[in-house]
Scaffold this active site. Structure first.
Site, PDB file in Angstrom:
ATOM      1  N   CYS A 137     -38.366 -22.327  14.645  1.00 42.68           N
ATOM      2  CA  CYS A 137     -38.784 -22.843  13.336  1.00 42.68           C
ATOM      3  C   CYS A 137     -40.304 -22.856  13.230  1.00 42.68           C
ATOM      4  O   CYS A 137     -40.967 -23.754  13.755  1.00 42.68           O
ATOM      5  CB  CYS A 137     -38.211 -24.247  13.134  1.00 42.68           C
ATOM      6  SG  CYS A 137     -38.780 -25.024  11.629  1.00 42.68           S
ATOM      7  N   CYS A 140     -41.936 -25.842  11.549  1.00 39.64           N
ATOM      8  CA  CYS A 140     -41.942 -27.083  12.346  1.00 39.64           C
ATOM      9  C   CYS A 140     -43.032 -27.034  13.418  1.00 39.64           C
ATOM     10  O   CYS A 140     -43.695 -28.027  13.683  1.00 39.64           O
ATOM     11  CB  CYS A 140     -40.628 -27.295  13.097  1.00 39.64           C
ATOM     12  SG  CYS A 140     -39.172 -26.865  12.197  1.00 39.64           S
ATOM     13  N   ASP A 141     -43.163 -25.887  14.067  1.00 38.76           N
ATOM     14  CA  ASP A 141     -43.951 -25.844  15.297  1.00 38.76           C
ATOM     15  C   ASP A 141     -45.190 -24.949  15.249  1.00 38.76           C
ATOM     16  O   ASP A 141     -45.942 -24.900  16.223  1.00 38.76           O
ATOM     17  CB  ASP A 141     -43.046 -25.360  16.454  1.00 38.76           C
ATOM     18  CG  ASP A 141     -41.873 -26.312  16.660  1.00 38.76           C
ATOM     19  OD1 ASP A 141     -42.077 -27.519  16.525  1.00 38.76           O
ATOM     20  OD2 ASP A 141     -40.760 -25.835  16.927  1.00 38.76           O
TER      21      ASP A 141
END
Ligand code: NDP
Length: 324
Positions: A137, A140-141
């Site tokens: 993701c 997200c990261d």
């Protein structure tokens, strides 16, 4: 231990599960919802959602799911932080076993969604769960890879979208694809190919992840990705690519393991429902959201199908004389 009985049990808390809960609770069916391993579903791993109607400025994915949760609680839905481990849909009432108890239900709405696929080399998934520099993701990261050289695996829209997004942080994004043709849409391809930070590596499969042990400033030892072992898919030649991060973007798989052998699925494991409805071939069992949709996979279509499942369940329970 005796099982707790409910008229309706909903499995999953993405937009499909919450919408099904909203409609069934407003229909006085007192639904019980099992949150599962990823409460709030895939949207909790995204940042801004700009295409969910009603939020003209956009809304953060986790905030949207929190709104949905609060909305269903208002109408008396019970949400339990439990994961269903076994489902027996062959007897009535249907039986579900979670990590904390046993339940029976007259109707079950399956909204277990889909999860990102891993490469099947074991180490990628393991490193993603241990902060080892592997992720599925980018939104997200991505931030953790500021100033680093990374790789993205996949040749579809997700891979190119993630690669493009990651150029905001990384110095270089190596796009690794197992063929010499992309599956992604033309528009997405053009955008990625124009981006000077993205370098395409054709006909390459990831064979293994090379790691090293790092000591964090707090003294903890963490295994981190250092390089990828690649194989040329045309001639088998081996290559090594040094990278500090890996994003796996090779599609999703539906969370349907629980229902294998009980409900019909397509060749990739998505549940089959009767056209234009949420009905599975087992009367009283309904499916909504990504678990039965590999085409649209949007929060809004998922929510819409959750509404359909709730209405189908409500009608079915009334026909069976089970709604009182
Ligand atoms: P896709 O199934 O479209 O693509 C998966 C890619 O990963 C393919 O290129 C495939 O290779 C590759 N792949 C699959 N398994 C492996 C493996 N084991 N090892 C290496 N490579 C592998 O999935 P996406 O998630 O990209 O997209 C899913 C759907 O969502 C699509 O319909 C897409 O259009 C849509 N989407 C739309 C977006 C948008 O419009 N903004 C953004 C993201 C997704 P191969 O090509 O060889 O099969």
């Amino acid at each position: 231990m005796s099982a707790t009985h409910r008229k309706v049990i909903i499995i999953g808390t993405g937009p499909a599960g919450y919408t099904a809960a909203l409609y069934t609770s407003r229909a006085n069916l007192s639904p019980l919802v099992f949150e599962g391993a990823q409460p709030g579903g895939q949207l909790t791993t995204t940042t801004e959602v700009e295409n969910f109607p009603g939020f003209r400025e956009g809304i953060m994915g986790p905030a949207l799911m929190e709104e949905m949760r609060e909305q269903v609680l208002r109408f008396g839905t019970e949400i339990r932080p439990e994961t269903v481990l076994e489902a027996d849909l062959k007897q009535r009432p249907f039986r579900l076993k979670t990590d904390q108890g046993e339940y029976t239900a007259d109707a079950v709405i399956i909204a277990t969604g889909a999860s990102a696929k891993w490469l099947g080399i074991g180490k990628d998934k393991q490193l993603s769960m241990a902060g080892g520099g592997v992720s599925a993701c980018a939104t997200c990261d991505g931030f953790f890879f500021r100033g680093k050289e990374i790789a993205v695996v996949g040749g579809g829209d997700t891979a190119l979208e993630e690669a493009t997004y990651l150029t905001k942080f990384a110095t270089k994004v190596n796009l690794i694809h197992r063929r010499d043709h992309l599956r992604a849409s033309k528009a997405m391809q053009e955008r990625a190919m124009k981006n000077e930070k993205i370098v395409f590596h054709w006909n390459r499969a990831v064979e293994d992840v090379v790691t090293e042990e790092i000591t964090t400033p707090l003294g903890d030892k963490v295994e981190k990705i250092k390089a990828l072992k690649l194989k040329d898919t045309t001639n088998g030649a081996a290559h090594e690519m040094p990278v500090q991060g890996l994003f796996v973007a090779i599609g999703h798989e539906p969370n349907t393991q629980l229902f294998k052998g009980q409900l019909p699925m397509d060749e990739t494991g998505y549940l089959k429902v009767e056209g234009g409805s949420s009905r599975t071939p087992i009367p009283g069992v309904f499916a909504a959201g990504d678990v039965q949709d590999h085409v649209y996979r949007q929060a809004i279509t998922s929510a819409g199908s959750g509404c359909m499942a709730a209405m189908d369940a409500e009608r079915w329970l009334a026909e069976q004389g089970l709604s009182e």
